[in-house]
Scaffold this motif. Structure first.
Motif, PDB file in Angstrom:
ATOM      1  N   LEU A 126     -10.195   0.432  -0.631  1.00  0.00           N
ATOM      2  CA  LEU A 126     -11.027  -1.506  -0.746  1.00  0.00           C
ATOM      3  C   LEU A 126     -10.003  -3.269  -1.301  1.00  0.00           C
ATOM      4  O   LEU A 126     -10.370  -3.713  -0.991  1.00  0.00           O
ATOM      5  N   ALA A 127      -8.871  -2.105  -1.918  1.00  0.00           N
ATOM      6  CA  ALA A 127      -8.008  -3.848  -1.826  1.00  0.00           C
ATOM      7  C   ALA A 127      -7.743  -4.312  -0.802  1.00  0.00           C
ATOM      8  O   ALA A 127      -7.218  -5.165  -0.414  1.00  0.00           O
ATOM      9  N   GLY A 128      -7.480  -3.030   0.450  1.00  0.00           N
ATOM     10  CA  GLY A 128      -7.093  -4.057   2.159  1.00  0.00           C
ATOM     11  C   GLY A 128      -8.390  -4.873   1.689  1.00  0.00           C
ATOM     12  O   GLY A 128      -7.942  -5.723   2.978  1.00  0.00           O
ATOM     13  N   ALA A 129      -9.493  -4.561   1.981  1.00  0.00           N
ATOM     14  CA  ALA A 129     -10.393  -5.079   2.930  1.00  0.00           C
ATOM     15  C   ALA A 129     -11.004  -6.249   1.590  1.00  0.00           C
ATOM     16  O   ALA A 129     -11.144  -6.909   2.392  1.00  0.00           O
TER      17      ALA A 129
ATOM     18  N   GLY B  53     -12.079  -9.614   9.145  1.00  0.00           N
ATOM     19  CA  GLY B  53     -11.146  -9.938   7.979  1.00  0.00           C
ATOM     20  C   GLY B  53     -10.830  -8.979   7.233  1.00  0.00           C
ATOM     21  O   GLY B  53      -9.561  -7.853   6.918  1.00  0.00           O
ATOM     22  N   ALA B  54     -12.256  -8.103   6.915  1.00  0.00           N
ATOM     23  CA  ALA B  54     -11.939  -7.460   5.593  1.00  0.00           C
ATOM     24  C   ALA B  54     -11.264  -5.679   6.554  1.00  0.00           C
ATOM     25  O   ALA B  54     -10.382  -5.088   6.371  1.00  0.00           O
ATOM     26  N   LEU B  55     -11.591  -5.969   7.976  1.00  0.00           N
ATOM     27  CA  LEU B  55     -11.671  -4.370   9.080  1.00  0.00           C
ATOM     28  C   LEU B  55      -9.808  -4.121   8.978  1.00  0.00           C
ATOM     29  O   LEU B  55      -8.885  -3.760   9.353  1.00  0.00           O
ATOM     30  N   ALA B  56      -9.441  -5.644   9.504  1.00  0.00           N
ATOM     31  CA  ALA B  56      -7.514  -5.915   9.671  1.00  0.00           C
ATOM     32  C   ALA B  56      -7.204  -5.981   7.753  1.00  0.00           C
ATOM     33  O   ALA B  56      -5.677  -5.408   8.247  1.00  0.00           O
ATOM     34  N   GLY B  57      -7.759  -6.033   7.194  1.00  0.00           N
ATOM     35  CA  GLY B  57      -6.846  -5.813   6.208  1.00  0.00           C
ATOM     36  C   GLY B  57      -7.158  -3.983   5.777  1.00  0.00           C
ATOM     37  O   GLY B  57      -5.689  -3.686   5.324  1.00  0.00           O
TER      38      GLY B  57
ATOM     39  N   ALA C 179       1.001  -1.125  -0.149  1.00  0.00           N
ATOM     40  CA  ALA C 179       0.012   0.691   0.158  1.00  0.00           C
ATOM     41  C   ALA C 179       0.782   1.739  -0.001  1.00  0.00           C
ATOM     42  O   ALA C 179       0.589   2.250  -0.531  1.00  0.00           O
ATOM     43  N   ALA C 180       1.704   1.363   1.021  1.00  0.00           N
ATOM     44  CA  ALA C 180       2.887   2.420   1.278  1.00  0.00           C
ATOM     45  C   ALA C 180       3.503   2.765  -0.456  1.00  0.00           C
ATOM     46  O   ALA C 180       3.793   3.479  -0.871  1.00  0.00           O
ATOM     47  N   ALA C 181       3.987   1.561  -1.495  1.00  0.00           N
ATOM     48  CA  ALA C 181       4.418   1.797  -2.721  1.00  0.00           C
ATOM     49  C   ALA C 181       3.663   2.417  -3.942  1.00  0.00           C
ATOM     50  O   ALA C 181       3.739   3.210  -4.600  1.00  0.00           O
ATOM     51  N   GLY C 182       2.448   1.487  -3.575  1.00  0.00           N
ATOM     52  CA  GLY C 182       1.512   1.671  -4.684  1.00  0.00           C
ATOM     53  C   GLY C 182       1.040   3.605  -4.736  1.00  0.00           C
ATOM     54  O   GLY C 182       1.098   4.857  -5.216  1.00  0.00           O
TER      55      GLY C 182
ATOM     56  N   GLY D 293      -3.027  11.292  -4.586  1.00  0.00           N
ATOM     57  CA  GLY D 293      -4.931  11.370  -5.124  1.00  0.00           C
ATOM     58  C   GLY D 293      -5.652  10.677  -4.111  1.00  0.00           C
ATOM     59  O   GLY D 293      -5.748   9.441  -3.442  1.00  0.00           O
ATOM     60  N   PRO D 294      -6.999  11.315  -4.105  1.00  0.00           N
ATOM     61  CA  PRO D 294      -8.378  10.447  -2.980  1.00  0.00           C
ATOM     62  C   PRO D 294      -8.573   9.372  -3.319  1.00  0.00           C
ATOM     63  O   PRO D 294      -8.881   8.030  -2.991  1.00  0.00           O
ATOM     64  N   MET D 295      -8.312   9.790  -4.955  1.00  0.00           N
ATOM     65  CA  MET D 295      -8.860   8.098  -5.680  1.00  0.00           C
ATOM     66  C   MET D 295      -8.130   6.858  -5.349  1.00  0.00           C
ATOM     67  O   MET D 295      -8.841   6.253  -4.968  1.00  0.00           O
ATOM     68  N   ALA D 296      -6.402   7.034  -5.534  1.00  0.00           N
ATOM     69  CA  ALA D 296      -5.849   6.031  -5.243  1.00  0.00           C
ATOM     70  C   ALA D 296      -6.016   5.344  -3.979  1.00  0.00           C
ATOM     71  O   ALA D 296      -5.645   4.353  -3.565  1.00  0.00           O
TER      72      ALA D 296
END
Length: 407
Positions: A177-180, A342-346, A159-162, A168-171
């Motif tokens: 969402l990807a983490g979830a 699980g989603a929240l942990a992500g 996530a940090a690298a991305g 930006g906000p959309m990123a």
């Protein structure tokens, strides 16, 4: 007997609300460095020092504030206040945290012609150096708790690298969402909280929450039509700031281009005055959305002065207040499900990455101008993490030191 118990309960609630107000008033007076730094202040004050919320609950509320549009640090403050003292605590936290900066910005509106001369860049540089150390301290502490194990650590690093590459906000929204999604797939065995900070909400809590969400939607859709139909400049002012508070993702800095197009584009303020006020806000503690007080007090189209400033501040924060009050009871129920945990942990894992990316840009890229600034950041971190000095003392000390040394 019942009457005595009722009076004791009311007194206890009043005492808790007062404590929430005073605690966040202190943050509003000392939380320099912008919305990312505020997370470090809040964690140190309300998790470590006061113990009002656990580390896990703090992460939950932080994830919620990242999902909602509006100022994340202010929404986190409102959620912590609601945890501590219900609806009165939510409002008390917002007022306490916002009031100092709002009053200062409204007062500065009367000094707009000389703002550039008043706020020197060297003083602001010291504030940003201290803010970088505060964010670094928060990042280290949260990584130890929320990014444990290879899966979560990998999600945080990715996530940090991305987010360093795609800003930006959309990123940020896509990353959350990807983490979830990854958490839903890989972290469903995350255990439930052993000692929840709040009992599950009952039907009585859902009713006001639904009303709050309905009010948010009605105001967002109805204010522009009402302002146009009535040709009322005051309603137009409220509509502009309410819309800004409703639609901005990514924190206080993201509101700048939206407000500039609305305010400068409408001829309410010239661009020089607008940017001078925004620059001054960077040197003040508290939420960056308090900049609305400067704009509302400076413009001359609708009601101006103190009334205009307070109206603009209220309008830009009102969406966040309604969203936090409306979503929080459902959030408490949702996170009890294994899939949701699980989603929240992500999400919590990628929030660490989001904080790391924000530490690099805009915090370090703004604070570090020359090689010696790295030493200043390291020194500020030692004062915070090793010497355990209060954050406000480190912030003020570095601001004064850089101001005098570069004169």
């Amino acid at each position: 007997m019942d009457q005595a118990q009722s009076k004791a309960s009311e007194a206890r609630e009043t005492s808790q609300t007062t404590a929430v107000f005073l605690a966040f008033l202190r943050q509003g007076l000392t939380a320099f460095g912008g919305p990312v730094a505020h997370l470090g202040y809040f964690r140190r004050e309300f998790v470590e020092r006061r113990g009002w919320v656990s580390e896990g609950a703090f992460a939950d509320l932080l994830a919620l504030s990242q999902f909602l549009p509006g100022p994340a640090s202010s929404q986190l403050a409102m959620a912590i206040g609601q945890r501590r003292a219900g609806w009165p605590g939510l409002i008390a936290a917002w007022i306490g945290f916002t009031l100092p900066a709002a009053v200062a910005m409204i007062a500065l509106a009367y000094l707009a012609p000389s703002l550039t001369a008043i706020w020197g860049g060297s003083w602001r540089h010291g504030l940003m150096v201290a803010a970088a150390a505060i964010v670094l301290q928060a990042l280290v502490a949260m990584a130890r708790t929320l990014a444990r194990g290879p899966v979560r650590a990998g999600m945080a690093i990715g996530a940090a690298a991305g987010l360093v590459v795609a800003q930006g906000p959309m990123a940020q929204i896509f990353t959350l969402l990807a983490g979830a999604a990854f958490g839903y797939a890989l972290l469903r065995d995350t255990p439930a909280t052993d000692a929840p900070d709040l009992e599950p909400a009952g039907p009585a809590a859902y009713r006001p929450a639904v009303l709050a969400l309905a009010a948010f939607a009605v105001l967002l859709a109805g204010l522009p039509f009402a302002a146009a139909a009535l040709d009322d400049p005051t309603l137009g002012l409220v509509s502009v700031f309410y819309r800004a508070g409703s639609l901005v993702f990514g924190g206080g800095h993201v509101v700048l281009p939206l407000l500039e197009s609305e305010v400068v584009g409408r001829g309410w303020l010239d661009r020089q005055t607008f940017l001078a006020g925004y620059g001054a806000m960077q040197a003040l503690p508290g939420p960056l959305f308090s900049f609305a007080g400067f704009v509302g007090a400076s413009q001359q189209i609708a009601v101006s002065g103190w009334a205009g400033g307070l109206l603009a501040v209220t309008a830009i924060f009102l969406p966040s207040l309604l969203l936090v009050a409306g979503v929080l009871p459902f959030w408490d129920q949702l996170k009890q499900r294994p899939e949701a945990r699980g989603a929240l942990a992500g999400v919590n894992a990628v929030v660490v990455g989001l904080l790391a990316a924000a530490l690099w840009d805009p915090v370090l890229t703004s604070a570090v101008r020359r090689p010696t600034d790295w030493a200043l950041v390291a020194a500020a971190y030692v004062f915070l993490a090793v010497a355990r000095l209060p954050p406000w003392l480190v912030v003020v000390g570095f601001a004064l030191a850089t101001g005098f040394l570069t004169r």
